[in-house]
Design a protein around this motif. Structure first.
Motif, PDB file in Angstrom:
ATOM      1  N   VAL A  42     -38.357  -9.353  69.432  1.00  8.38           N
ATOM      2  CA  VAL A  42     -37.272  -9.813  68.550  1.00  8.38           C
ATOM      3  C   VAL A  42     -36.028  -8.954  68.769  1.00  8.38           C
ATOM      4  N   GLU A  43     -36.228  -7.658  68.824  1.00  9.52           N
ATOM      5  CA  GLU A  43     -35.082  -6.773  69.016  1.00  9.52           C
ATOM      6  C   GLU A  43     -34.409  -7.031  70.373  1.00  9.52           C
ATOM      7  N   ASP A  44     -35.255  -7.236  71.403  1.00  3.02           N
ATOM      8  CA  ASP A  44     -34.711  -7.514  72.736  1.00  3.02           C
ATOM      9  C   ASP A  44     -33.866  -8.780  72.730  1.00  3.02           C
ATOM     10  N   ILE A  45     -34.365  -9.804  72.063  1.00  2.98           N
ATOM     11  CA  ILE A  45     -33.672 -11.091  72.034  1.00  2.98           C
ATOM     12  C   ILE A  45     -32.329 -10.963  71.321  1.00  2.98           C
ATOM     13  N   ILE A  46     -32.337 -10.288  70.192  1.00  4.32           N
ATOM     14  CA  ILE A  46     -31.097 -10.150  69.424  1.00  4.32           C
ATOM     15  C   ILE A  46     -30.097  -9.278  70.171  1.00  4.32           C
ATOM     16  N   LYS A  47     -30.602  -8.211  70.821  1.00  5.67           N
ATOM     17  CA  LYS A  47     -29.716  -7.310  71.550  1.00  5.67           C
ATOM     18  C   LYS A  47     -29.132  -7.982  72.793  1.00  5.67           C
ATOM     19  N   ASP A  48     -29.942  -8.831  73.434  1.00  3.77           N
ATOM     20  CA  ASP A  48     -29.517  -9.459  74.690  1.00  3.77           C
ATOM     21  C   ASP A  48     -29.106 -10.912  74.490  1.00  3.77           C
ATOM     22  N   LEU A  55     -38.238   1.088  66.163  1.00  4.69           N
ATOM     23  CA  LEU A  55     -39.023   0.053  65.477  1.00  4.69           C
ATOM     24  C   LEU A  55     -38.925   0.203  63.961  1.00  4.69           C
ATOM     25  N   ALA A  56     -38.919   1.470  63.517  1.00  7.32           N
ATOM     26  CA  ALA A  56     -38.811   1.713  62.077  1.00  7.32           C
ATOM     27  C   ALA A  56     -37.466   1.233  61.546  1.00  7.32           C
ATOM     28  N   ASP A  57     -36.414   1.421  62.337  1.00  9.01           N
ATOM     29  CA  ASP A  57     -35.093   0.953  61.933  1.00  9.01           C
ATOM     30  C   ASP A  57     -35.071  -0.572  61.801  1.00  9.01           C
ATOM     31  N   GLY A  69     -53.407 -10.211  60.595  1.00  8.72           N
ATOM     32  CA  GLY A  69     -53.286  -9.472  59.346  1.00  8.72           C
ATOM     33  C   GLY A  69     -52.221  -9.988  58.407  1.00  8.72           C
ATOM     34  N   ARG A  70     -51.669 -11.170  58.688  1.00  9.98           N
ATOM     35  CA  ARG A  70     -50.708 -11.791  57.781  1.00  9.98           C
ATOM     36  C   ARG A  70     -50.700 -13.296  58.025  1.00  9.98           C
ATOM     37  N   VAL A  71     -50.085 -14.026  57.124  1.00  7.49           N
ATOM     38  CA  VAL A  71     -50.150 -15.488  57.209  1.00  7.49           C
ATOM     39  C   VAL A  71     -48.982 -16.082  57.978  1.00  7.49           C
ATOM     40  N   GLU A  72     -47.924 -15.296  58.218  1.00  5.43           N
ATOM     41  CA  GLU A  72     -46.795 -15.824  58.969  1.00  5.43           C
ATOM     42  C   GLU A  72     -45.991 -14.690  59.596  1.00  5.43           C
ATOM     43  N   PHE A  73     -45.265 -15.046  60.650  1.00  5.31           N
ATOM     44  CA  PHE A  73     -44.278 -14.130  61.226  1.00  5.31           C
ATOM     45  C   PHE A  73     -42.925 -14.479  60.608  1.00  5.31           C
ATOM     46  N   ARG A  74     -42.200 -13.468  60.141  1.00  3.10           N
ATOM     47  CA  ARG A  74     -40.905 -13.729  59.508  1.00  3.10           C
ATOM     48  C   ARG A  74     -39.944 -12.607  59.877  1.00  3.10           C
ATOM     49  N   THR A  77     -54.989  -5.503  67.728  1.00  6.99           N
ATOM     50  CA  THR A  77     -54.996  -5.108  66.321  1.00  6.99           C
ATOM     51  C   THR A  77     -53.720  -5.643  65.681  1.00  6.99           C
ATOM     52  N   PRO A  78     -53.675  -5.711  64.334  1.00 11.88           N
ATOM     53  CA  PRO A  78     -52.432  -6.146  63.684  1.00 11.88           C
ATOM     54  C   PRO A  78     -51.240  -5.303  64.098  1.00 11.88           C
ATOM     55  N   GLU A  79     -51.461  -3.978  64.214  1.00  5.61           N
ATOM     56  CA  GLU A  79     -50.349  -3.098  64.585  1.00  5.61           C
ATOM     57  C   GLU A  79     -49.822  -3.425  65.980  1.00  5.61           C
ATOM     58  N   ARG A  80     -50.728  -3.680  66.910  1.00  5.85           N
ATOM     59  CA  ARG A  80     -50.304  -3.965  68.274  1.00  5.85           C
ATOM     60  C   ARG A  80     -49.547  -5.287  68.347  1.00  5.85           C
ATOM     61  N   ILE A  81     -50.083  -6.325  67.677  1.00  5.55           N
ATOM     62  CA  ILE A  81     -49.450  -7.643  67.713  1.00  5.55           C
ATOM     63  C   ILE A  81     -48.061  -7.592  67.098  1.00  5.55           C
ATOM     64  N   LEU A  82     -47.969  -7.011  65.911  1.00  8.58           N
ATOM     65  CA  LEU A  82     -46.674  -6.968  65.224  1.00  8.58           C
ATOM     66  C   LEU A  82     -45.680  -6.096  65.983  1.00  8.58           C
ATOM     67  N   GLY A  83     -46.174  -5.015  66.597  1.00  7.08           N
ATOM     68  CA  GLY A  83     -45.292  -4.174  67.393  1.00  7.08           C
ATOM     69  C   GLY A  83     -44.725  -4.917  68.586  1.00  7.08           C
ATOM     70  N   MET A  84     -45.575  -5.714  69.263  1.00  9.17           N
ATOM     71  CA  MET A  84     -45.118  -6.487  70.421  1.00  9.17           C
ATOM     72  C   MET A  84     -44.066  -7.508  70.015  1.00  9.17           C
ATOM     73  N   VAL A  85     -44.326  -8.180  68.895  1.00  7.27           N
ATOM     74  CA  VAL A  85     -43.371  -9.213  68.445  1.00  7.27           C
ATOM     75  C   VAL A  85     -42.052  -8.566  68.031  1.00  7.27           C
TER      76      VAL A  85
END
Length: 630
Positions: A87-93, A257-259, A33-38, A75-83
């Motif tokens: 991302v949050e896990d990586i930054i936190k850890d 996730l919203a934050d 549902g988008r052209v890139e992950f950013r 779905t786009p929501e599932r994919i983006l939610g997983m990513v």
């Protein structure tokens, strides 16, 4: 103006810091549902930014492989939610990020820590795994509701009821009481099979004595407790409250996730296209321009690929879909909204049952039929079944990016009756009428099925088709106990995997001469218990079903009770005898499989089922063993 500083670390530098950017491959853009992950890496140092970016990229590349293999599951929501979660896990850890290069792990993630020389999961990782379990299980539950006809409980292939089920409210409440008691007692063994599966996937030691094993098992059991609470409401057609509102852990995760999303929006990053086409940062609206029937056909193709429908189920669904098109037209899938579905529901509430049977309504427009004000209209159960089947198509459309949401979700009519009230069982008076008829008194049945099928159903709880398809070899001894072996060997079918089972034969059936009848058939060279029945599209049971309908009317049994009522009578009777619910499910073939229940081990043996359940059945009928039989 940003500039690229390193490749392939997927880093884009801006005046405020480093940005992760990875283009979505062309073949899955419509799914993502988008052209890139950013994402903002929230790192001022290049070294830290590289570590974070490579870890995120490794995860996304692995995810892309999975999406390509099973596009219908994402779905786009599932994919983006997983990513975003990753991302949050990586930054936190980030003190010890996991970086994968060419398949080799360079650093271990901090959620895998060392304690007393043993590799364990941190509390943060256990929390993440529990959230993942909750989301996946609730999603699987909804798939089961879509695939099921609503009559029986099912699970998805390769899963247990712990991971997905459409179990009824009564069943959920019963298990919920046990789970609450086990939590109080500190007994988490129900979840041990799932714990071991997760630990193996996480490449952590599977040691029942370890802290990780115990804590994860307890958190999963608490999660399953929440799943059961949601199942109770959903099984009654109640979608008025979201999963997030019912499960505090999911609500907290959604806020988190919203934050993250809010922080990303606030980050000064280059404006790039995030839609499938066009410019700007907002996704483009859905413009599939595909008719309902086109989506319906794609949905059916996918279902048939997984061999999830019988021919009967397929025909039933096609009839339901055709009625929707007949009523509302072959609409563009994106134009079907809540208003359309509300209008359709209103129309269904005024239509008669068996609309396509007989000549009464042939050639008439639906509005003309409604104008006649039919005295009988579709029942609540039938109407809700129609909505569930349509919901299956819409869920498919949402998962595959054809429409933004399911317009049929939560639109069913909530019945005030409990599930056990909707399923009518025979009372003592009914049974006396059925088994004290002239046919049974005089032994004048024209076919053997007319004598045996009601008795077998009453004393075994078997479904009609399970009885009618029995082979003589299916009536055998197991551990010294005579049993009905319900299986899908040769041409036979079972409704679900849990339906394959051994049911001890009640002493009353033996008293009536069932075993002698079997031996007589064998001497005649027969192989089936009812050789007079022919196999049709839906199996062997159609002839018996039609005969019994006429027979029970002759006996003075009114509407609302059918051959299937014998099964409800059997189940209700054993409940009143306080038979263990898991033992009952082994007999009735419902989904709860005691083999997956850590505390219950393997299935009960026939001698235990005979002693603790079957021999407790006593309907007070006057059985005479000297009856002449066909």
């Amino acid at each position: 103006m940003g500039s690229s500083t390193f490749n392939p670390s997927y880093i884009y530098q801006t005046p405020s810091g480093y940005i992760f950017r990875l283009r979505v491959p062309m073949d899955i853009k419509s799914v993502v549902g988008r052209v890139e992950f950013r994402y903002s890496l929230r790192a001022g140092a290049l070294r830290v930014a590289k570590h974070r970016a490579r870890c995120i990229a490794s995860f996304i590349h692995e995810l892309i492989k999975k999406v390509r293999k099973q596009m219908s599951e994402y779905t786009p929501e599932r994919i983006l939610g997983m990513v975003k979660n990753h991302v949050e896990d990586i930054i936190k850890d980030d003190e010890s990020p996991k970086i994968t290069i060419d398949g080799h792990t360079v650093f271990e993630p901090s959620y895998l820590q060392t304690s007393n020389g043993m590799r364990v999961l941190s509390s943060e990782r256990i929390e993440q795994l529990t959230i993942q379990y909750l989301k996946e299980t609730l999603g699987n539950d909804e798939k089961c509701r879509v695939l099921s006809s609503g009559a029986d409980t099912i699970t998805l292939d390769g899963m247990t009821f712990l991971e997905g089920s459409n179990m009824k409210a009564e069943e959920s409440c019963s298990i919920l009481k046990s789970v609450t008691r086990w939590l109080l007692q500190g007994d988490h063994s129900l979840m041990h099979p799932l714990t071991e599966k997760i630990l193996t996937r996480e490449k952590a030691p599977v040691d029942p004595a370890s802290e990780t094993y115990k804590v994860l098992s307890r958190e999963l059991l608490k999660g399953f407790q929440s799943v059961l609470q949601v199942r109770t409401r959903r099984s009654e057609g109640d979608y008025s409250v979201s999963d997030e509102e019912l499960v505090p852990a999911l609500k907290q995760d959604a806020r988190r996730l919203a934050d993250i999303q809010q922080r990303e929006v606030q980050a000064p990053t280059p404006v790039v296209s995030t839609g499938i086409a066009g410019n700007g940062s907002a996704p483009l609206p859905f413009t599939s321009k595909l008719a309902f029937t086109e989506i319906q056909n794609r949905y059916i193709t996918e279902i048939e690929k997984g061999e999830n429908w019988t021919e009967k189920t397929k025909d039933e669904n096609l009839s339901i879909f055709a009625l929707f098109v007949r009523a509302m037209g072959d609409l563009d899938i994106t134009s079907i909204d809540r208003k359309v579905m509300s209008e359709y529901k209103s129309m269904l509430m005024q239509l008669p049952p068996n609309l396509n049977k007989g000549a009464k309504y042939q050639g008439m427009d639906l509005k003309e039929i409604i104008a006649q004000k039919p005295p009988k209209t579709l029942t609540v159960n039938t109407l809700n079944k129609y909505m569930r089947r349509l919901s299956g198509v819409f869920n498919y459309a949402v998962r595959n990016g054809y429409m933004p949401s399911n317009p049929a979700e939560g639109i069913q009519i909530k019945s005030q009756k409990r599930a056990d009230q909707e399923r009518e069982a025979y009372n003592t008076e009914d049974l006396q009428k059925l088994f004290d008829s002239e046919e049974y008194k005089e032994g004048t049945h024209r076919a053997s099925y007319a004598f045996w099928t009601p008795y077998i159903a009453l004393y075994s709880g078997c479904r009609l088709e399970e009885i009618c398809q029995l082979h003589l070899a299916d009536i055998r001894q197991e551990g010294g106990v005579w049993v009905f072996d319900i299986n899908n060997k040769e041409e036979k079918k079972v409704k679900t995997r849990a339906s394959a089972r051994l049911i001890p034969i009640h002493p009353h059936l033996i008293q009536l001469g069932l075993l002698e009848h079997v031996e007589t058939l064998k001497t005649k060279g027969e192989t089936r218990l009812f050789p007079e029945l022919s196999q049709r599209r839906d199996g062997y049971g159609q002839t018996v079903s039609k005969w019994f309908q006429r027979y029970k009317e002759r006996c003075g049994i009114g509407e609302g009770k059918t051959f299937h009522s014998f099964r409800h009578t059997f189940i209700t009777h054993l409940k009143h005898k306080q038979v263990d619910s898991f033992m009952l499910h082994e007999l009735d073939g419902h989904t709860i499989d005691s083999e997956t229940m850590g505390r219950y081990g393997k299935r009960y043996t026939p001698d235990i089922l005979l002693r603790e359940a079957i021999e407790k059945i006593d309907y007070g009928l006057d059985l005479r063993g000297d009856l002449s039989r066909p």
